[in-house]
Design a protein around this motif. Structure first.
Motif, PDB file in Angstrom:
ATOM      1  N   LEU A   1       7.049   1.401   2.846  1.00 40.01           N
ATOM      2  CA  LEU A   1       6.481   2.500   2.067  1.00 40.01           C
ATOM      3  C   LEU A   1       4.996   2.233   1.873  1.00 40.01           C
ATOM      4  N   LEU A   2       4.164   3.220   2.142  1.00 37.00           N
ATOM      5  CA  LEU A   2       2.717   3.106   1.930  1.00 37.00           C
ATOM      6  C   LEU A   2       2.324   3.905   0.703  1.00 37.00           C
ATOM      7  N   LEU A   3       1.733   3.228  -0.271  1.00 36.20           N
ATOM      8  CA  LEU A   3       1.117   3.886  -1.421  1.00 36.20           C
ATOM      9  C   LEU A   3      -0.378   3.919  -1.133  1.00 36.20           C
ATOM     10  N   ALA A   4      -0.800   4.981  -0.488  1.00 38.76           N
ATOM     11  CA  ALA A   4      -2.182   5.092  -0.009  1.00 38.76           C
ATOM     12  C   ALA A   4      -3.120   5.561  -1.121  1.00 38.76           C
ATOM     13  N   PRO A   5      -4.402   5.312  -0.932  1.00 35.80           N
ATOM     14  CA  PRO A   5      -5.406   5.857  -1.861  1.00 35.80           C
ATOM     15  C   PRO A   5      -5.402   7.386  -1.802  1.00 35.80           C
ATOM     16  N   PRO A   6      -6.031   8.027  -2.765  1.00 33.87           N
ATOM     17  CA  PRO A   6      -6.128   9.497  -2.741  1.00 33.87           C
ATOM     18  C   PRO A   6      -6.752   9.964  -1.424  1.00 33.87           C
ATOM     19  N   ILE A   7      -6.206  11.029  -0.875  1.00 32.78           N
ATOM     20  CA  ILE A   7      -6.610  11.519   0.440  1.00 32.78           C
ATOM     21  C   ILE A   7      -8.088  11.897   0.500  1.00 32.78           C
ATOM     22  N   GLU A   8      -8.693  12.256  -0.629  1.00 33.82           N
ATOM     23  CA  GLU A   8     -10.108  12.639  -0.604  1.00 33.82           C
ATOM     24  C   GLU A   8     -11.050  11.437  -0.501  1.00 33.82           C
ATOM     25  N   GLN A   9     -10.528  10.233  -0.554  1.00 37.47           N
ATOM     26  CA  GLN A   9     -11.349   9.036  -0.384  1.00 37.47           C
ATOM     27  C   GLN A   9     -11.287   8.603   1.075  1.00 37.47           C
TER      28      GLN A   9
ATOM     29  N   VAL B   1       3.257  -1.277   0.953  1.00 44.45           N
ATOM     30  CA  VAL B   1       1.830  -1.563   1.111  1.00 44.45           C
ATOM     31  C   VAL B   1       1.102  -0.723   0.074  1.00 44.45           C
ATOM     32  N   CYS B   2       0.291  -1.377  -0.748  1.00 49.22           N
ATOM     33  CA  CYS B   2      -0.388  -0.707  -1.860  1.00 49.22           C
ATOM     34  C   CYS B   2      -1.895  -0.688  -1.648  1.00 49.22           C
ATOM     35  N   GLY B   3      -2.506   0.427  -2.020  1.00 52.49           N
ATOM     36  CA  GLY B   3      -3.938   0.607  -1.840  1.00 52.49           C
ATOM     37  C   GLY B   3      -4.792   0.133  -2.994  1.00 52.49           C
ATOM     38  N   SER B   4      -4.187  -0.448  -4.030  1.00 56.15           N
ATOM     39  CA  SER B   4      -4.975  -0.956  -5.158  1.00 56.15           C
ATOM     40  C   SER B   4      -4.205  -2.050  -5.872  1.00 56.15           C
ATOM     41  N   SER B   5      -4.927  -2.835  -6.649  1.00 52.73           N
ATOM     42  CA  SER B   5      -4.278  -3.894  -7.435  1.00 52.73           C
ATOM     43  C   SER B   5      -3.338  -3.307  -8.478  1.00 52.73           C
ATOM     44  N   ASN B   6      -3.766  -2.233  -9.133  1.00 53.47           N
ATOM     45  CA  ASN B   6      -2.904  -1.608 -10.147  1.00 53.47           C
ATOM     46  C   ASN B   6      -1.611  -1.100  -9.539  1.00 53.47           C
ATOM     47  N   SER B   7      -1.699  -0.427  -8.396  1.00 57.19           N
ATOM     48  CA  SER B   7      -0.477   0.080  -7.779  1.00 57.19           C
ATOM     49  C   SER B   7       0.415  -1.056  -7.295  1.00 57.19           C
ATOM     50  N   THR B   8      -0.182  -2.179  -6.934  1.00 58.85           N
ATOM     51  CA  THR B   8       0.600  -3.345  -6.538  1.00 58.85           C
ATOM     52  C   THR B   8       1.420  -3.858  -7.714  1.00 58.85           C
ATOM     53  N   MET B   9       0.767  -4.041  -8.861  1.00 56.83           N
ATOM     54  CA  MET B   9       1.474  -4.547 -10.039  1.00 56.83           C
ATOM     55  C   MET B   9       2.536  -3.558 -10.513  1.00 56.83           C
ATOM     56  N   ALA B  10       2.225  -2.275 -10.506  1.00 55.04           N
ATOM     57  CA  ALA B  10       3.200  -1.263 -10.916  1.00 55.04           C
ATOM     58  C   ALA B  10       4.363  -1.214  -9.924  1.00 55.04           C
ATOM     59  N   SER B  11       4.084  -1.421  -8.637  1.00 57.06           N
ATOM     60  CA  SER B  11       5.142  -1.433  -7.631  1.00 57.06           C
ATOM     61  C   SER B  11       6.075  -2.625  -7.818  1.00 57.06           C
ATOM     62  N   VAL B  12       5.516  -3.760  -8.167  1.00 60.31           N
ATOM     63  CA  VAL B  12       6.351  -4.933  -8.459  1.00 60.31           C
ATOM     64  C   VAL B  12       7.291  -4.612  -9.614  1.00 60.31           C
ATOM     65  N   SER B  13       6.758  -4.026 -10.666  1.00 60.01           N
ATOM     66  CA  SER B  13       7.594  -3.667 -11.815  1.00 60.01           C
ATOM     67  C   SER B  13       8.684  -2.682 -11.412  1.00 60.01           C
ATOM     68  N   GLY B  14       8.334  -1.667 -10.630  1.00 61.90           N
ATOM     69  CA  GLY B  14       9.313  -0.695 -10.176  1.00 61.90           C
ATOM     70  C   GLY B  14      10.379  -1.317  -9.287  1.00 61.90           C
ATOM     71  N   ALA B  15       9.954  -2.208  -8.393  1.00 59.85           N
ATOM     72  CA  ALA B  15      10.914  -2.889  -7.514  1.00 59.85           C
ATOM     73  C   ALA B  15      11.874  -3.747  -8.332  1.00 59.85           C
ATOM     74  N   GLU B  16      11.334  -4.470  -9.294  1.00 61.50           N
ATOM     75  CA  GLU B  16      12.187  -5.300 -10.147  1.00 61.50           C
ATOM     76  C   GLU B  16      13.112  -4.436 -10.995  1.00 61.50           C
ATOM     77  N   ASP B  17      12.625  -3.302 -11.471  1.00 60.47           N
ATOM     78  CA  ASP B  17      13.482  -2.371 -12.227  1.00 60.47           C
ATOM     79  C   ASP B  17      14.655  -1.869 -11.379  1.00 60.47           C
ATOM     80  N   SER B  18      14.444  -1.771 -10.064  1.00 62.57           N
ATOM     81  CA  SER B  18      15.500  -1.281  -9.173  1.00 62.57           C
ATOM     82  C   SER B  18      16.473  -2.387  -8.771  1.00 62.57           C
ATOM     83  N   GLY B  19      16.201  -3.605  -9.226  1.00 61.03           N
ATOM     84  CA  GLY B  19      17.070  -4.730  -8.894  1.00 61.03           C
ATOM     85  C   GLY B  19      16.640  -5.522  -7.678  1.00 61.03           C
ATOM     86  N   ARG B  20      15.515  -5.159  -7.078  1.00 57.79           N
ATOM     87  CA  ARG B  20      15.023  -5.882  -5.904  1.00 57.79           C
ATOM     88  C   ARG B  20      14.359  -7.190  -6.320  1.00 57.79           C
TER      89      ARG B  20
END
Length: 152
Positions: A5-13, A67-86
């Protein structure tokens, strides 16, 4: 990993397009299924990203990389993954990019791509000076390429 899964930056960037093209190209070469997150970018609020990642991982158990496009999205993705049991580094790998070295302190299992903002800033300053002092010359260009050691 086979389904990323790619969490890309905003398309206008502009770097969003580069990240999307690069990940799509490499995924195709490696036979990896790449899915770009829909309706969300790496600049989304942390709780939005966390919920999105949790929900998509619960809906699709085949996703085994993010794959995350920012440090914040990386940390939030870790939390979401852990919430899902991964389990990070076992069930799912997450790659984040950072301008300040701290993500490995958050979770040592993260794969991290550092951004050398100091070198970029110096280059941009030199390029601006050259553009004003030598306007008829072609603009300076530079690409920062991370080394393989970056991910270890």
């Amino acid at each position: 990993r086979k389904h990323v899964l790619l969490l890309a930056p905003p398309i206008e960037q502009s770097y969003s397009l580069h990240m999307r093209l690069g990940t799509n190209s490499e995924a195709a070469k490696l036979g990896v299924k790449l899915q770009t997150a829909a309706g969300i970018s790496s600049d989304a609020p942390n709780e939005v990203t966390r919920a999105y990642v949790r929900d998509i991982l619960l809906e699709d158990p085949t996703i085994d990389g993010i794959v995350c496009g920012s440090s914040n999205s990386t940390m939030a993705s870790v939390s979401g993954a852990e919430d899902s049991g991964r389990v990070l580094g076992q069930d799912v790998d997450i790659v984040g990019k950072e301008a300040i070295s701290f993500l490995k302190l958050f979770r040592k299992e993260l794969l991290v791509v550092p951004e050398d903002v100091r070198s970029v800033g110096e280059f941009l300053a030199d390029a601006a000076i050259k553009a004003t002092s030598e306007p008829d010359e072609p603009p300076m260009q530079w690409i920062e390429v991370p080394s393989v050691d970056t991910f270890l």
